[in-house]
Design an enzyme around this catalytic site. Structure first.
Site, PDB file in Angstrom:
ATOM      1  N   LYS A   1       0.816  -1.224   0.000  1.00  0.00           N
ATOM      2  CA  LYS A   1       0.000   0.000   0.000  1.00  0.00           C
ATOM      3  C   LYS A   1       0.850   1.275   0.000  1.00  0.00           C
ATOM      4  O   LYS A   1       0.450   2.277  -0.593  1.00  0.00           O
ATOM      5  CB  LYS A   1      -0.974  -0.011   1.173  1.00  0.00           C
ATOM      6  CG  LYS A   1      -2.068  -1.057   1.000  1.00  0.00           C
ATOM      7  CD  LYS A   1      -3.095  -1.009   2.100  1.00  0.00           C
ATOM      8  CE  LYS A   1      -4.093  -2.143   1.938  1.00  0.00           C
ATOM      9  NZ  LYS A   1      -5.140  -2.131   2.950  1.00  0.00           N
TER      10      LYS A   1
ATOM     11  N   ASP B   1     -10.243   2.100   2.178  1.00  0.00           N
ATOM     12  CA  ASP B   1     -10.350   1.299   3.408  1.00  0.00           C
ATOM     13  C   ASP B   1     -11.176   2.012   4.485  1.00  0.00           C
ATOM     14  O   ASP B   1     -12.051   1.408   5.120  1.00  0.00           O
ATOM     15  CB  ASP B   1      -8.960   0.997   3.985  1.00  0.00           C
ATOM     16  CG  ASP B   1      -8.280  -0.163   3.273  1.00  0.00           C
ATOM     17  OD1 ASP B   1      -8.987  -0.987   2.660  1.00  0.00           O
ATOM     18  OD2 ASP B   1      -7.038  -0.239   3.321  1.00  0.00           O
TER      19      ASP B   1
ATOM     20  N   GLY C   1      -3.789  -0.859  17.564  1.00  0.00           N
ATOM     21  CA  GLY C   1      -2.843  -0.962  16.449  1.00  0.00           C
ATOM     22  C   GLY C   1      -2.540   0.403  15.876  1.00  0.00           C
ATOM     23  O   GLY C   1      -3.411   1.286  15.828  1.00  0.00           O
TER      24      GLY C   1
HETATM   25  P1  NDP Z   1       0.638  -3.734  10.071  1.00  0.00           P
HETATM   26  O1  NDP Z   1       1.594  -4.860  10.060  1.00  0.00           O
HETATM   27  O2  NDP Z   1       0.933  -2.462   9.376  1.00  0.00           O
HETATM   28  O3  NDP Z   1       0.303  -3.312  11.590  1.00  0.00           O
HETATM   29  C1  NDP Z   1       0.076  -4.262  12.524  1.00  0.00           C
HETATM   30  C2  NDP Z   1      -0.062  -3.635  13.919  1.00  0.00           C
HETATM   31  O4  NDP Z   1      -0.423  -4.703  14.762  1.00  0.00           O
HETATM   32  C3  NDP Z   1       1.223  -3.035  14.418  1.00  0.00           C
HETATM   33  O5  NDP Z   1       0.883  -1.676  14.720  1.00  0.00           O
HETATM   34  C4  NDP Z   1       1.543  -3.808  15.705  1.00  0.00           C
HETATM   35  O6  NDP Z   1       1.661  -2.809  16.688  1.00  0.00           O
HETATM   36  C5  NDP Z   1       0.278  -4.600  16.005  1.00  0.00           C
HETATM   37  N1  NDP Z   1       0.480  -5.978  16.469  1.00  0.00           N
HETATM   38  C6  NDP Z   1       1.032  -7.028  15.832  1.00  0.00           C
HETATM   39  N2  NDP Z   1       0.971  -8.144  16.581  1.00  0.00           N
HETATM   40  C7  NDP Z   1       0.343  -7.785  17.738  1.00  0.00           C
HETATM   41  C8  NDP Z   1      -0.006  -8.478  18.921  1.00  0.00           C
HETATM   42  N3  NDP Z   1       0.245  -9.793  19.080  1.00  0.00           N
HETATM   43  N4  NDP Z   1      -0.653  -7.789  19.905  1.00  0.00           N
HETATM   44  C9  NDP Z   1      -0.918  -6.473  19.764  1.00  0.00           C
HETATM   45  N5  NDP Z   1      -0.595  -5.767  18.666  1.00  0.00           N
HETATM   46  C10 NDP Z   1       0.027  -6.413  17.663  1.00  0.00           C
HETATM   47  O7  NDP Z   1      -0.741  -4.389   9.537  1.00  0.00           O
HETATM   48  P2  NDP Z   1      -1.961  -3.611   8.895  1.00  0.00           P
HETATM   49  O8  NDP Z   1      -2.160  -2.397   9.710  1.00  0.00           O
HETATM   50  O9  NDP Z   1      -1.780  -3.456   7.450  1.00  0.00           O
HETATM   51  O10 NDP Z   1      -3.186  -4.657   9.079  1.00  0.00           O
HETATM   52  C11 NDP Z   1      -3.767  -4.888  10.338  1.00  0.00           C
HETATM   53  C12 NDP Z   1      -4.998  -5.780  10.219  1.00  0.00           C
HETATM   54  O11 NDP Z   1      -6.048  -5.146   9.490  1.00  0.00           O
HETATM   55  C13 NDP Z   1      -4.717  -7.117   9.517  1.00  0.00           C
HETATM   56  O12 NDP Z   1      -5.323  -8.145  10.271  1.00  0.00           O
HETATM   57  C14 NDP Z   1      -5.448  -6.975   8.183  1.00  0.00           C
HETATM   58  O13 NDP Z   1      -5.924  -8.222   7.719  1.00  0.00           O
HETATM   59  C15 NDP Z   1      -6.623  -6.066   8.569  1.00  0.00           C
HETATM   60  N6  NDP Z   1      -7.184  -5.339   7.421  1.00  0.00           N
HETATM   61  C16 NDP Z   1      -8.473  -5.621   7.037  1.00  0.00           C
HETATM   62  C17 NDP Z   1      -9.065  -4.972   5.971  1.00  0.00           C
HETATM   63  C18 NDP Z   1     -10.478  -5.315   5.579  1.00  0.00           C
HETATM   64  O14 NDP Z   1     -10.924  -4.903   4.492  1.00  0.00           O
HETATM   65  N7  NDP Z   1     -11.245  -6.021   6.405  1.00  0.00           N
HETATM   66  C19 NDP Z   1      -8.352  -3.944   5.201  1.00  0.00           C
HETATM   67  C20 NDP Z   1      -7.000  -3.672   5.703  1.00  0.00           C
HETATM   68  C21 NDP Z   1      -6.452  -4.373   6.760  1.00  0.00           C
HETATM   69  P3  NDP Z   1       2.735  -2.722  17.865  1.00  0.00           P
HETATM   70  O15 NDP Z   1       3.828  -3.708  17.557  1.00  0.00           O
HETATM   71  O16 NDP Z   1       3.185  -1.293  17.848  1.00  0.00           O
HETATM   72  O17 NDP Z   1       1.913  -3.027  19.062  1.00  0.00           O
END
Ligand code: NDP
Length: 278
Positions: free
Chosen positions: A73, A110, A135
């Site tokens: 993206k 989105d 997140g």
């Molecule tokens: P990124 O990898 O950019 O961000 C993931 C975030 O998740 C990070 O900020 C991290 O934050 C946090 N994270 C990861 N593992 C954990 C954990 N075990 N506990 C707590 N926080 C955690 O991913 P995206 O933002 O691109 O996507 C996030 C979700 O959104 C995905 O599941 C994706 O499938 C979903 N999505 C759904 C869409 C839809 O149309 N339904 C569209 C776009 C996305 P930190 O490490 O700082 O805590």
């Protein structure tokens, strides 16, 4: 004679890595059937190194539009010749469209997709509500502006690493009452809506939430799959008002892309129902 391509369906695709699991081809074929549109929609798997060249080849080869998913993206934003305001605010592009002059327009559907699912499909009023967004990654960033446009009383962005949500909140302060926090120090004990925009569900994990936070809240996991996630299970076990997976957001963001490409708005409800029960 300049009739090359006459009669061939317009080409669209979802591009990602991996992409085999994507439901976008099914969603878009339902839209096309509903509205009598003759289109061809496929999946394209491209590594980050190959993304730009693959996308350019697609458009050179009469491709009309691409849906862009993980991890491309941000790269799609770079590739776009013009960028919509909502994509610029999100710092990410999930929809690419080839203009008549061959230039490529980048947009982000989105956020509008999520807000439509919450308000139109689930019937939630966001104005004056307290929202907790889990997140601070790409997906969280993409939905912040449309959520703040609904004028919630307060929006807290929470992540395990303190710097990220604080930074994100600072850059959106102009748009509403938004604050960054960590799971240890949440700025409130009661939220009307908790949105899981982390990738924790993808790994079968639950963000480190206090159990009493779910009581009375609508809990929305942006992730979607054919069973409860640890987050929706947690919500149901701890007295949430309701718990939802991200199928509606997926379909609504796709419908907005379809509208950008074809100028027609498909009915989303039957497609969401189909995905939920498939
Ligand atoms: P990124 O990898 O950019 O961000 C993931 C975030 O998740 C990070 O900020 C991290 O934050 C946090 N994270 C990861 N593992 C954990 C954990 N075990 N506990 C707590 N926080 C955690 O991913 P995206 O933002 O691109 O996507 C996030 C979700 O959104 C995905 O599941 C994706 O499938 C979903 N999505 C759904 C869409 C839809 O149309 N339904 C569209 C776009 C996305 P930190 O490490 O700082 O805590």
């Amino acid at each position: 004679m300049a009739i090359v391509g006459m009669g061939l369906p317009d080409r669209y695709a979802v591009i990602g890595h991996p992409v085999a699991h994507s439901l976008s081809p099914l969603v878009h074929s339902c839209f096309a059937e509903q509205l009598d549109q003759i289109v061809r929609y496929t999946r394209i798997d491209a590594t980050p190194e190959a993304f730009a060249a693959t996308a350019r080849d697609f458009f050179r080869d009469r491709g009309h539009g691409l849906n862009v998913t993980l991890p491309h993206k941000a790269a799609a934003l770079e590739l776009s010749d013009t960028i919509s305001d909502r994509a610029r605010l999100a710092g990410a592009v999930n929809t690419l469209t080839r203009n008549a002059d061959g230039s490529i327009a980048g947009d982000n559907t989105d956020g509008v997709g999520l807000v439509r699912d919450l308000t139109a499909n689930l019937g939630l009023e966001l104005n004056g509500r307290r929202i907790l967004l889990l997140g601070a990654g790409g997906a969280a960033r993409g939905i912040l502006a449309p959520l703040l446009a609904e004028k919630p009383a307060h929006l807290a962005i929470c992540s395990r690493t303190p710097a990220k949500p604080h930074e994100l909140a600072r850059s959106y302060l102009k748009l509403g009452r938004v604050k960054g926090c960590t799971y240890r120090v949440l700025p409130g004990k009661r939220y009307d809506l908790i949105i899981n925009a982390t990738s924790a569900s993808l790994e079968g994990k639950l963000p480190p939430l206090p159990d009493d936070l779910a009581a009375g809240a609508v809990c929305y996991d942006m992730y979607y799959c054919d069973h409860d996630t640890p987050f929706t299970r947690w919500a149901k076990e701890h007295g949430a008002r309701s718990a939802h997976l991200g199928f509606g957001m997926l379909v609504e963001q796709a419908a907005e892309s379809f509208y950008l490409w074809r100028g027609l708005r498909p009915q989303t409800y039957p497609v969401i129902a189909l995905l939920r029960h498939a």
